[in-house]
Design a protein around this motif. Structure first.
Motif, mmCIF file in Angstrom:
data_model
loop_
_atom_site.group_PDB
_atom_site.id
_atom_site.type_symbol
_atom_site.label_atom_id
_atom_site.label_comp_id
_atom_site.label_asym_id
_atom_site.label_seq_id
_atom_site.Cartn_x
_atom_site.Cartn_y
_atom_site.Cartn_z
ATOM 1 N N ASN A 1 0.569 -1.484 0.178
ATOM 2 C CA ASN A 1 0.214 -0.057 0.252
ATOM 3 C C ASN A 1 0.827 1.481 0.290
ATOM 4 O O ASN A 1 0.178 2.397 0.019
ATOM 5 N N VAL B 1 2.810 4.427 -0.865
ATOM 6 C CA VAL B 1 2.516 4.723 -2.770
ATOM 7 C C VAL B 1 4.216 5.266 -2.962
ATOM 8 O O VAL B 1 4.755 6.177 -2.747
ATOM 9 N N SER C 1 2.508 1.447 -7.540
ATOM 10 C CA SER C 1 1.445 2.053 -8.284
ATOM 11 C C SER C 1 0.337 1.542 -8.925
ATOM 12 O O SER C 1 -0.686 2.113 -9.125
ATOM 13 N N TRP D 1 -2.437 1.166 -7.213
ATOM 14 C CA TRP D 1 -3.512 2.987 -7.149
ATOM 15 C C TRP D 1 -3.834 3.309 -7.979
ATOM 16 O O TRP D 1 -4.605 3.700 -7.925
ATOM 17 N N ARG E 1 -7.021 1.563 -8.212
ATOM 18 C CA ARG E 1 -8.261 1.990 -7.282
ATOM 19 C C ARG E 1 -9.106 3.534 -7.730
ATOM 20 O O ARG E 1 -9.702 3.093 -7.321
#
Length: 63
Positions: A19, A21, A29, A32, A35
């Motif tokens: 998780n 960043v 990445s 993310w 998501r």
């Protein structure tokens, strides 16, 4: 060992937190981006249900 057992998938991607960043072409990445794409898709569906459909107006699907 801490009070909570560690999950095997917590550090499944390249030995670091999945998780985190991180920028560039990394598994973190990609997670993310997926998501954020899901949030955008749901936001557009809610916008469309509210009656502000840009796609329907563009394609003239409903008269």
């Amino acid at each position: 060992m801490g009070p909570y057992p560690t999950d095997a998938t917590e550090k499944a991607y390249n030995g670091s937190d999945r998780n985190a960043v991180k920028f560039g072409f990394t598994p973190q990445s990609e997670l993310w981006q997926g998501r954020l794409a899901m949030i955008g898709f749901v936001a557009y569906l809610l916008w469309d249900l509210k009656g502000y459909s840009i796609l329907r107006d563009l394609l003239q699907l409903i008269q």
